[in-house]
Design a protein around this motif. Structure first.
Motif, PDB file in Angstrom:
ATOM      1  N   LEU A   1      -4.021   7.052  87.597  1.00  0.00           N
ATOM      2  CA  LEU A   1      -3.458   7.137  86.063  1.00  0.00           C
ATOM      3  C   LEU A   1      -2.802   6.118  85.299  1.00  0.00           C
ATOM      4  CD1 LEU A   1      -5.648  10.848  85.047  1.00  0.00           C
ATOM      5  CD2 LEU A   1      -7.236   8.226  85.438  1.00  0.00           C
ATOM      6  N   PRO A   2      -2.490   5.732  84.437  1.00  0.00           N
ATOM      7  CA  PRO A   2      -1.687   5.217  83.913  1.00  0.00           C
ATOM      8  C   PRO A   2      -0.923   6.100  83.423  1.00  0.00           C
ATOM      9  CG  PRO A   2      -3.417   4.310  82.600  1.00  0.00           C
ATOM     10  CD  PRO A   2      -3.741   4.839  83.621  1.00  0.00           C
ATOM     11  N   LEU A   3      -0.436   7.010  83.870  1.00  0.00           N
ATOM     12  CA  LEU A   3       0.911   7.935  82.263  1.00  0.00           C
ATOM     13  C   LEU A   3       2.181   8.067  83.211  1.00  0.00           C
ATOM     14  CD1 LEU A   3      -2.020  10.692  82.444  1.00  0.00           C
ATOM     15  CD2 LEU A   3      -1.439   8.562  80.929  1.00  0.00           C
ATOM     16  N   GLY A   4       2.660   7.873  83.807  1.00  0.00           N
ATOM     17  CA  GLY A   4       4.056   7.737  84.030  1.00  0.00           C
ATOM     18  C   GLY A   4       5.293   7.123  83.886  1.00  0.00           C
ATOM     19  N   GLY A   5       6.273   6.782  84.467  1.00  0.00           N
ATOM     20  CA  GLY A   5       7.045   6.288  83.982  1.00  0.00           C
ATOM     21  C   GLY A   5       7.604   6.696  82.434  1.00  0.00           C
ATOM     22  N   ILE A   6       9.330   6.472  82.678  1.00  0.00           N
ATOM     23  CA  ILE A   6      10.208   7.549  81.703  1.00  0.00           C
ATOM     24  C   ILE A   6      10.392   6.623  80.770  1.00  0.00           C
ATOM     25  CG2 ILE A   6      11.951   9.131  81.202  1.00  0.00           C
ATOM     26  CD1 ILE A   6      11.898  10.424  83.602  1.00  0.00           C
ATOM     27  N   SER A   7      10.450   6.120  78.876  1.00  0.00           N
ATOM     28  CA  SER A   7      10.861   4.915  78.567  1.00  0.00           C
ATOM     29  C   SER A   7      11.577   5.786  77.226  1.00  0.00           C
ATOM     30  CB  SER A   7       9.360   4.449  78.598  1.00  0.00           C
ATOM     31  OG  SER A   7       8.182   4.860  77.590  1.00  0.00           O
ATOM     32  N   GLU A   8      12.360   4.629  76.634  1.00  0.00           N
ATOM     33  CA  GLU A   8      12.583   5.073  75.555  1.00  0.00           C
ATOM     34  C   GLU A   8      11.261   4.608  74.820  1.00  0.00           C
ATOM     35  OE1 GLU A   8      16.992   4.747  74.858  1.00  0.00           O
ATOM     36  OE2 GLU A   8      16.730   3.279  76.621  1.00  0.00           O
ATOM     37  N   LEU A   9      11.454   4.639  73.085  1.00  0.00           N
ATOM     38  CA  LEU A   9      10.816   4.657  72.030  1.00  0.00           C
ATOM     39  C   LEU A   9      11.420   4.371  71.082  1.00  0.00           C
ATOM     40  CD1 LEU A   9       8.472   7.453  72.509  1.00  0.00           C
ATOM     41  CD2 LEU A   9       8.161   5.878  73.738  1.00  0.00           C
ATOM     42  N   PRO A  10      11.433   3.597  69.909  1.00  0.00           N
ATOM     43  CA  PRO A  10      11.783   2.186  68.892  1.00  0.00           C
ATOM     44  C   PRO A  10      12.451   3.627  68.147  1.00  0.00           C
ATOM     45  CG  PRO A  10       9.628   1.739  69.323  1.00  0.00           C
ATOM     46  CD  PRO A  10       9.477   2.957  70.101  1.00  0.00           C
ATOM     47  N   ASP A  11      11.682   4.730  67.965  1.00  0.00           N
ATOM     48  CA  ASP A  11      12.685   5.544  67.210  1.00  0.00           C
ATOM     49  C   ASP A  11      13.484   6.240  67.909  1.00  0.00           C
ATOM     50  OD1 ASP A  11      10.973   7.072  68.190  1.00  0.00           O
ATOM     51  OD2 ASP A  11       9.857   7.910  66.927  1.00  0.00           O
ATOM     52  N   GLY A  12      14.329   6.094  68.972  1.00  0.00           N
ATOM     53  CA  GLY A  12      15.520   6.821  70.131  1.00  0.00           C
ATOM     54  C   GLY A  12      14.984   8.047  70.531  1.00  0.00           C
ATOM     55  N   ARG A  13      13.275   8.456  70.527  1.00  0.00           N
ATOM     56  CA  ARG A  13      13.219   9.384  71.021  1.00  0.00           C
ATOM     57  C   ARG A  13      12.262   9.242  72.542  1.00  0.00           C
ATOM     58  NH1 ARG A  13       6.846  10.456  69.578  1.00  0.00           N
ATOM     59  NH2 ARG A  13       7.065   7.673  68.670  1.00  0.00           N
ATOM     60  N   LEU A  14      12.568   9.438  73.708  1.00  0.00           N
ATOM     61  CA  LEU A  14      12.481   9.594  74.864  1.00  0.00           C
ATOM     62  C   LEU A  14      11.504  10.172  75.306  1.00  0.00           C
ATOM     63  CD1 LEU A  14      13.812   8.617  77.275  1.00  0.00           C
ATOM     64  CD2 LEU A  14      13.958  10.118  78.101  1.00  0.00           C
ATOM     65  N   ARG A  15      10.014   9.534  76.265  1.00  0.00           N
ATOM     66  CA  ARG A  15       8.391   9.161  76.546  1.00  0.00           C
ATOM     67  C   ARG A  15       9.053   9.852  78.222  1.00  0.00           C
ATOM     68  NH1 ARG A  15       4.447   6.650  73.691  1.00  0.00           N
ATOM     69  NH2 ARG A  15       4.743   8.912  72.465  1.00  0.00           N
ATOM     70  N   LEU A  16       8.294  11.215  78.418  1.00  0.00           N
ATOM     71  CA  LEU A  16       8.307  11.671  79.962  1.00  0.00           C
ATOM     72  C   LEU A  16       7.036  11.064  79.911  1.00  0.00           C
ATOM     73  CD1 LEU A  16      10.270  15.099  79.235  1.00  0.00           C
ATOM     74  CD2 LEU A  16      10.959  12.512  80.741  1.00  0.00           C
ATOM     75  N   GLY A  17       6.133  10.717  81.163  1.00  0.00           N
ATOM     76  CA  GLY A  17       5.048  10.593  81.568  1.00  0.00           C
ATOM     77  C   GLY A  17       4.315  11.519  82.128  1.00  0.00           C
TER      78      GLY A  17
END
Length: 335
Positions: free
Chosen positions: A54-70
């Motif tokens: 599923l497309p639920l991977g990756g670790i990415s920065e969000l525009p508001d400074g948060r970090l998203r952990l897949g």
């Protein structure tokens, strides 16, 4: 182990469709807990739905400074990710204190949130357990309960045969740090997407000790979002256990502080190994805000955080152990 079929969908909609058509299906990521539960005859899924495509991977920065952990990112990938190590060192440290390298290489972030208790009686199908079989009673209350909960239990002084009695603990290390960081879990399901504050994701036993979390039927975790504040300077994770590796916490403490000189301006304290969910008490944390970082102030916060704790014999030592652990962890975080 019961017979089961296997599916490997490539979209979230297809994965959710598998659960709609088969109510006894279970999602599987690394399988580091679910397979054990199946082998022990506790979980009986008739279909396993692999989420790793599923497309639920990756670790990415969000525009508001948060970090998203897949959700499908492994624990090891998360702990060693440069953004996590730099911005959320408490989380990296906490993950690396858990399980073993082999398990961290397999276990996923989403799956970590769904670990079941390590209660001896939950795993022994010959014994009564309200979490495994609602209404059967709780063998742990009057049994060997050294690893069990001292906070947030529904039993109080109730008889162990009570259909709501449960003193199980939640085993995850990672979740203790996520509680301290005030992460947000992003989920989706038949009714659309929603955000769940981490404090509300796991639940206390209440009248349904068999329910570990607030996820609805046919929902799936998409990601775990970390707030911009990561407590990069003053933090620690203290894990007290019977051996130095590959052991669950008797008591663990995740601490994140912001300091102005020797004055604490913000404080987060989360406990593991003591309740049905990672344990926080904002009132106790507020006792530290605006105060000097001294052992006396740490003790006041520890006493408040453990107010109302109940021991059941073998685990009563955990009350004082937790207080001492909090004082020690706060001291480590301020040095």
């Amino acid at each position: 182990m019961n017979p089961f079929t296997y599916a490997r969908p490539d979209s979230v909609d297809k994965a959710l469709g598998e659960l709609r058509t088969n109510p006894t299906a279970k999602f599987i990521g690394g399988g580091t807990n679910l397979i054990d539960l199946m082998k022990e005859n506790i979980e009986h899924p008739t279909r396993l739905v692999d989420v790793n495509r599923l497309p639920l991977g990756g670790i990415s920065e969000l525009p508001d400074g948060r970090l998203r952990l897949g959700a499908t990112v492994t624990n090891a990938e998360t702990a060693y990710n440069e953004l996590v190590k730099t911005r959320y060192p408490l989380l990296s440290q906490t993950i690396l204190a858990g399980a073993s390298p082999q398990l961290r290489n397999m276990a996923t972030n989403g799956g970590n949130l769904f670990q079941r208790t390590r209660c001896y009686y939950f795993y022994d199908t010959s014994m009564p357990c309200n979490k495994r079989q609602p209404g059967s009673g709780c063998a742990a209350i009057g049994g060997y309960n050294r690893i069990h909960a001292i906070l947030g239990t529904t039993s109080g002084n109730a008889d162990a045969t009570s259909p709501t009695a449960c003193i199980a603990t939640y085993p995850s290390d990672m979740a203790v740090a996520l509680a301290a960081l005030e992460a947000v879990v992003q989920v989706t399901g038949p009714n659309g997407e929603r955000s769940i504050n981490f404090a509300d994701f796991h639940r206390l036993p209440g009248n349904e000790p068999q329910r570990d979390n607030t996820l609805e039927a046919n929902e799936i975790v998409k990601s775990i979002d970390l707030p911009a504040k990561g407590f990069t300077e003053n933090h620690t994770y203290l894990k007290l256990r019977d051996r130095s590796s590959y052991a669950f916490a008797l008591v663990s403490v995740a601490v994140g502080l912001e300091m102005a000189g020797n004055t604490i301006t913000d404080a987060r304290i989360a406990l593991g190994g003591v309740a049905h969910k990672p344990w926080r008490k904002p009132e106790a944390e507020q006792l530290l805000v605006g105060k000097a970082a001294t052992p006396e102030n740490f003790q006041l916060a520890a006493d408040n955080l453990l107010a109302g704790a109940i021991g059941y014999g073998h685990n009563t030592f955990k009350i004082d152990l937790a207080k001492r652990a909090i004082v020690r962890a706060l001291g480590e975080a301020t040095n």
